[in-house]
Structures are given as structure tokens and as C-alpha cells.
Design an enzyme around this catalytic site. Sequence first.
Site: not given
Length: 214
Positions: A20, A66, A114, A124, A127
Amino acid sequence: MEVVMPEPQIYVERTLAIIKPDIIDKEEEIEDIILRSGFHIVQKRKLQLSPEQCSNFYAEKFGKVFFPNLTAYMSSGPIVAMVLARNSAVSYWKELLGPSNSLRARITHAHSLRAFYGTDELRNGLHGSLSTSSAEKEIRFMFPEAILEPIPTGQRARDYLNLYVKPTLLAGLTALCKVKPPDPLVCAVSQRCWQLWVQSLAVSEVPVYRRSAL
């Protein structure tokens, strides 16, 4: 009484992994961990998703509190998407990742990715697909030109080897012998290595797949 042994199976599962935006600078470090954990990186691309693309990718989470923050976070910078392959790839990658909430991961799975790279429940770091069906869907989303063919097993695997692999190896070894390298051991060792490798394909879990152009 004769014991009938089951035919050896060749099967490799695939899953989608995403580095990410906030830990994109850890790309090489994370790839090294992935490879040392027994995965093959079948495909890889770096891209930046728009908020709309993020909304489509996480469509099943639409309506959750969220969701707006998630799409904003995932479109805030470039990501690295990878197709990982190995036996039981989905479950092994999920285990390596740890819980989705990085704060909880630090307590319950302190050695997970994570726990190490994530910041909180939203950010986190990485993915992973939740199931084989979601993996196929997500891989097609990130790699539209990917060819996700069924992995051959049993007789189909042997037919594949006889039709595509062995002729190529035979031609290569024949060419090598014609060259007659200065060290005769080179040719002999090469022939024996290829022979052992072909034999191992029939009993090992190895990736047999085609790549699409990136």
C-alpha cells in the site's frame, strides 16, 4: 492386496498481494520476505489507482463507516500489485500478513507483516485476498490481461510436459552437445540436471502457467 497410490498432482494456487501507498519505499524489503517465504512472484506492476478505481476494487465494503477513508488512503499514492503463487498461496499469505488491524496484530501476531509495517486498522500496509475466488477476481482487476488457466494435473500435466517441455529441453541439450564445450563435464552435468528437473515435475508442486504481457 495391491495398494494403489494416488497420482501425483501438480497444483499451484495464486493470490493477490498489494504493497500500500504508505510503505511503498519498503518494496524490495517486502519482496525479499515474500520470496524467502516460498512464494513465486508471477506478475508485478506499480500503479496509482483513482478514488473511483479504489471504490470498485473494494466494492464489497461499500456502505461501511471506513469506506471513504479507505478509498482516500488507497488512492493517495502508488501501490505495488503482485500475483503470488505457491501451494495454498491464499492461506499462507494471510498467515504471513496477520490480522487486518495492525494494532491487534502487534499483540496477537507480533511477527506478522502487518504488525511490523502497519500503522493502525486502516493503514495496515499490505493487502491479501481472502479466498481463492476473491483472488481470481482481484487478479483480473489489477491485471486485466492476465491468463488464469486451470493448472494441469495428473495425465494432463504429463501431456503438457511431453508436448511442450521435453521437446524444448531435447533441442537445447542437442545444441549444447554440438557445441562441445571445453569442459566435458558441463554437457554431462547439464543433461543430468535437466533430466532430474523433468522427473521432479511429475511429483512436485511447481508453477505451470503462462504470463501475460505487462
